[in-house]
Design a protein around this motif. Structure first.
Motif, PDB file in Angstrom:
ATOM      1  N   ALA A  81      26.688 154.193 -35.278  1.00 43.49           N
ATOM      2  CA  ALA A  81      27.521 153.937 -34.929  1.00 43.49           C
ATOM      3  C   ALA A  81      29.004 154.169 -35.484  1.00 43.49           C
ATOM      4  CB  ALA A  81      28.000 151.912 -34.638  1.00 43.49           C
ATOM      5  N   GLY A  82      29.388 155.429 -35.974  1.00 46.10           N
ATOM      6  CA  GLY A  82      30.362 155.443 -36.386  1.00 46.10           C
ATOM      7  C   GLY A  82      31.103 156.619 -34.805  1.00 46.10           C
ATOM      8  N   PRO A  83      32.256 156.693 -35.385  1.00 47.60           N
ATOM      9  CA  PRO A  83      32.977 158.013 -34.256  1.00 47.60           C
ATOM     10  C   PRO A  83      32.722 158.339 -33.607  1.00 47.60           C
ATOM     11  CG  PRO A  83      34.319 157.807 -35.801  1.00 47.60           C
ATOM     12  CD  PRO A  83      33.211 156.870 -36.415  1.00 47.60           C
ATOM     13  N   THR A  84      31.657 159.342 -34.498  1.00 49.69           N
ATOM     14  CA  THR A  84      30.663 160.758 -33.889  1.00 49.69           C
ATOM     15  C   THR A  84      29.258 160.514 -33.718  1.00 49.69           C
ATOM     16  OG1 THR A  84      30.214 161.346 -36.660  1.00 49.69           O
ATOM     17  CG2 THR A  84      32.478 162.141 -36.113  1.00 49.69           C
ATOM     18  N   VAL A  85      29.231 159.722 -33.548  1.00 53.32           N
ATOM     19  CA  VAL A  85      27.854 159.151 -33.030  1.00 53.32           C
ATOM     20  C   VAL A  85      27.887 159.140 -32.089  1.00 53.32           C
ATOM     21  CG1 VAL A  85      25.673 157.109 -33.638  1.00 53.32           C
ATOM     22  CG2 VAL A  85      27.077 158.167 -34.644  1.00 53.32           C
TER      23      VAL A  85
ATOM     24  N   ILE B 247      24.435 152.969 -31.536  1.00 49.57           N
ATOM     25  CA  ILE B 247      24.270 151.375 -31.527  1.00 49.57           C
ATOM     26  C   ILE B 247      25.084 150.430 -31.708  1.00 49.57           C
ATOM     27  CG2 ILE B 247      21.760 150.398 -32.341  1.00 49.57           C
ATOM     28  CD1 ILE B 247      20.767 152.746 -32.743  1.00 49.57           C
ATOM     29  N   PRO B 248      25.334 149.019 -31.050  1.00 55.02           N
ATOM     30  CA  PRO B 248      26.234 148.409 -31.748  1.00 55.02           C
ATOM     31  C   PRO B 248      25.507 147.493 -33.425  1.00 55.02           C
ATOM     32  CG  PRO B 248      25.556 147.365 -29.057  1.00 55.02           C
ATOM     33  CD  PRO B 248      25.025 149.402 -29.288  1.00 55.02           C
TER      34      PRO B 248
ATOM     35  N   HIS C 260      35.830 146.430 -48.860  1.00 54.65           N
ATOM     36  CA  HIS C 260      33.922 146.904 -48.289  1.00 54.65           C
ATOM     37  C   HIS C 260      34.399 146.199 -46.564  1.00 54.65           C
ATOM     38  CE1 HIS C 260      31.827 148.626 -50.973  1.00 54.65           C
ATOM     39  NE2 HIS C 260      31.679 147.517 -52.064  1.00 54.65           N
ATOM     40  N   VAL C 261      34.589 145.555 -46.756  1.00 54.70           N
ATOM     41  CA  VAL C 261      34.991 144.861 -45.153  1.00 54.70           C
ATOM     42  C   VAL C 261      35.713 145.727 -44.472  1.00 54.70           C
ATOM     43  CG1 VAL C 261      35.901 142.408 -43.797  1.00 54.70           C
ATOM     44  CG2 VAL C 261      35.235 142.224 -46.147  1.00 54.70           C
ATOM     45  N   PHE C 262      36.896 145.890 -44.560  1.00 58.34           N
ATOM     46  CA  PHE C 262      38.089 146.972 -43.734  1.00 58.34           C
ATOM     47  C   PHE C 262      36.987 148.064 -43.328  1.00 58.34           C
ATOM     48  CE2 PHE C 262      40.926 144.210 -46.332  1.00 58.34           C
ATOM     49  CZ  PHE C 262      42.456 144.046 -44.376  1.00 58.34           C
ATOM     50  N   ALA C 263      36.551 148.811 -44.637  1.00 61.25           N
ATOM     51  CA  ALA C 263      34.982 149.711 -44.033  1.00 61.25           C
ATOM     52  C   ALA C 263      34.285 149.513 -43.390  1.00 61.25           C
ATOM     53  CB  ALA C 263      34.951 150.311 -45.387  1.00 61.25           C
ATOM     54  N   ALA C 264      33.961 148.822 -43.449  1.00 61.91           N
ATOM     55  CA  ALA C 264      32.640 148.143 -42.516  1.00 61.91           C
ATOM     56  C   ALA C 264      33.252 148.590 -40.667  1.00 61.91           C
ATOM     57  CB  ALA C 264      32.066 146.853 -42.946  1.00 61.91           C
ATOM     58  N   LEU C 265      34.631 148.000 -40.508  1.00 68.14           N
ATOM     59  CA  LEU C 265      34.747 148.049 -40.124  1.00 68.14           C
ATOM     60  C   LEU C 265      35.262 149.483 -39.095  1.00 68.14           C
ATOM     61  CD1 LEU C 265      37.256 144.695 -39.836  1.00 68.14           C
ATOM     62  CD2 LEU C 265      35.094 144.573 -38.325  1.00 68.14           C
ATOM     63  N   ARG C 266      35.465 149.798 -39.951  1.00 65.90           N
ATOM     64  CA  ARG C 266      35.834 151.902 -39.980  1.00 65.90           C
ATOM     65  C   ARG C 266      34.862 152.609 -39.727  1.00 65.90           C
ATOM     66  NH1 ARG C 266      38.661 151.008 -44.779  1.00 65.90           N
ATOM     67  NH2 ARG C 266      40.737 150.493 -44.818  1.00 65.90           N
ATOM     68  N   ALA C 267      33.845 152.352 -40.409  1.00 61.87           N
ATOM     69  CA  ALA C 267      32.598 152.779 -40.025  1.00 61.87           C
ATOM     70  C   ALA C 267      32.289 152.480 -38.356  1.00 61.87           C
ATOM     71  CB  ALA C 267      31.273 152.414 -41.069  1.00 61.87           C
TER      72      ALA C 267
ATOM     73  N   GLY D  81      47.491 150.270 -31.265  1.00 61.12           N
ATOM     74  CA  GLY D  81      46.442 151.305 -32.237  1.00 61.12           C
ATOM     75  C   GLY D  81      45.742 150.443 -32.716  1.00 61.12           C
ATOM     76  N   ALA D  82      44.985 149.591 -32.140  1.00 66.27           N
ATOM     77  CA  ALA D  82      43.941 148.673 -33.228  1.00 66.27           C
ATOM     78  C   ALA D  82      42.835 149.386 -33.041  1.00 66.27           C
ATOM     79  CB  ALA D  82      44.290 146.655 -33.145  1.00 66.27           C
ATOM     80  N   ARG D  83      41.945 148.785 -33.814  1.00 67.29           N
ATOM     81  CA  ARG D  83      40.145 149.933 -33.127  1.00 67.29           C
ATOM     82  C   ARG D  83      39.757 148.478 -33.065  1.00 67.29           C
ATOM     83  NH1 ARG D  83      40.815 153.987 -38.441  1.00 67.29           N
ATOM     84  NH2 ARG D  83      41.343 152.008 -39.211  1.00 67.29           N
ATOM     85  N   ASN D  84      39.872 147.199 -33.827  1.00 70.58           N
ATOM     86  CA  ASN D  84      38.883 146.376 -33.858  1.00 70.58           C
ATOM     87  C   ASN D  84      40.158 144.584 -33.996  1.00 70.58           C
ATOM     88  OD1 ASN D  84      39.414 145.895 -36.728  1.00 70.58           O
ATOM     89  ND2 ASN D  84      38.374 147.590 -36.696  1.00 70.58           N
ATOM     90  N   ARG D  85      39.280 143.991 -33.877  1.00 68.45           N
ATOM     91  CA  ARG D  85      40.108 142.537 -33.767  1.00 68.45           C
ATOM     92  C   ARG D  85      40.437 142.195 -35.258  1.00 68.45           C
ATOM     93  NH1 ARG D  85      37.906 139.037 -29.237  1.00 68.45           N
ATOM     94  NH2 ARG D  85      38.394 137.077 -29.492  1.00 68.45           N
TER      95      ARG D  85
END
Length: 217
Positions: free
Chosen positions: A71-75, A79-80, A92-99, A198-202
């Protein structure tokens, strides 16, 4: 048509429990299970489920890398992914959202929230466990420098209302009911807010609200 789900967790008992919960839903079907991240990526690419439910800490390839692969930005055809894990207030929480994770749940979130997160991801929405949102903000607040004044806002008054509701962990439906606006209007406001700040998620949206001194009443 049922939402097709792939479950990835290295604990058999957890996999079995998640499968039982989701298969009990009339509109959700578990189409595959995996015990590590590499197996999850391979299965997901072959089965093309509507949603992948992935644990963070797994052998061979962890859930963060699996999420990035799926689900990364280059995919090209992501797939959600909904990440489900124990929560330990680390990077890890932030990393998962960034991923690229679309949802984030604690393993004790309960059957209703689990099914809702899967459905939300399948329809292109995001659902993050309110407990995760609140604890992320608390963790951020503990480590971030305190601001003495509220920063100027690029948002309209109604968008400010929506931001504060998101920061309190409310779902889109709950925000709509509280503010007496339609679900579609909530989604439009959130999309506009994320573009403006410029937010990417909630979670990033909620942290932005906290940084600016907005009330999380």
């Amino acid at each position: 048509m049922s939402v097709r789900v792939l479950i990835a967790d290295d604990q058999e008992l957890v996999r079995t429990g998640l499968r039982m919960i989701l298969d009990a839903q009339t509109d959700i079907e578990v189409v595959g299970v995996a015990s590590d991240g590499a197996e999850a990526v391979a299965l997901a690419r072959r089965l093309r489920p509507d949603v992948c439910l992935i644990d963070i800490r797994m052998p061979v390839m962890d859930g963060l890398e699996a999420t990035r692969e799926l689900a990364g930005p280059t995919v090209a055809e992501p797939i959600p992914v909904v990440v489900i894990t124990t929560f330990d207030l680390d990077e890890h929480v932030f990393a998962a959202l960034r991923a690229g994770a679309r949802g984030f749940l604690l393993k004790d979130a309960g059957p209703v929230l689990l099914a809702d997160a899967v459905r939300a991801a399948a329809r292109g929405d995001a659902l993050i466990d309110p407990a995760v949102t609140v604890r992320l903000i608390e963790a951020f607040a503990d480590s971030a420098p305190q601001r003495t004044s509220r920063a100027p806002s690029p948002l309209t008054d109604r968008e400010e209302d929506v931001v504060e509701a998101v920061a309190r962990g409310l779902s889109n439906g709950e925000i709509g009911r509280e503010l007496h606006i339609s679900l579609g209007t909530v989604k439009t406001h959130i999309a506009s807010i994320m573009t403006k700040i410029g937010a990417r998620n909630r979670v990033e949206l909620a942290i932005w609200a906290h940084e600016g001194g907005r009330s999380l009443r």
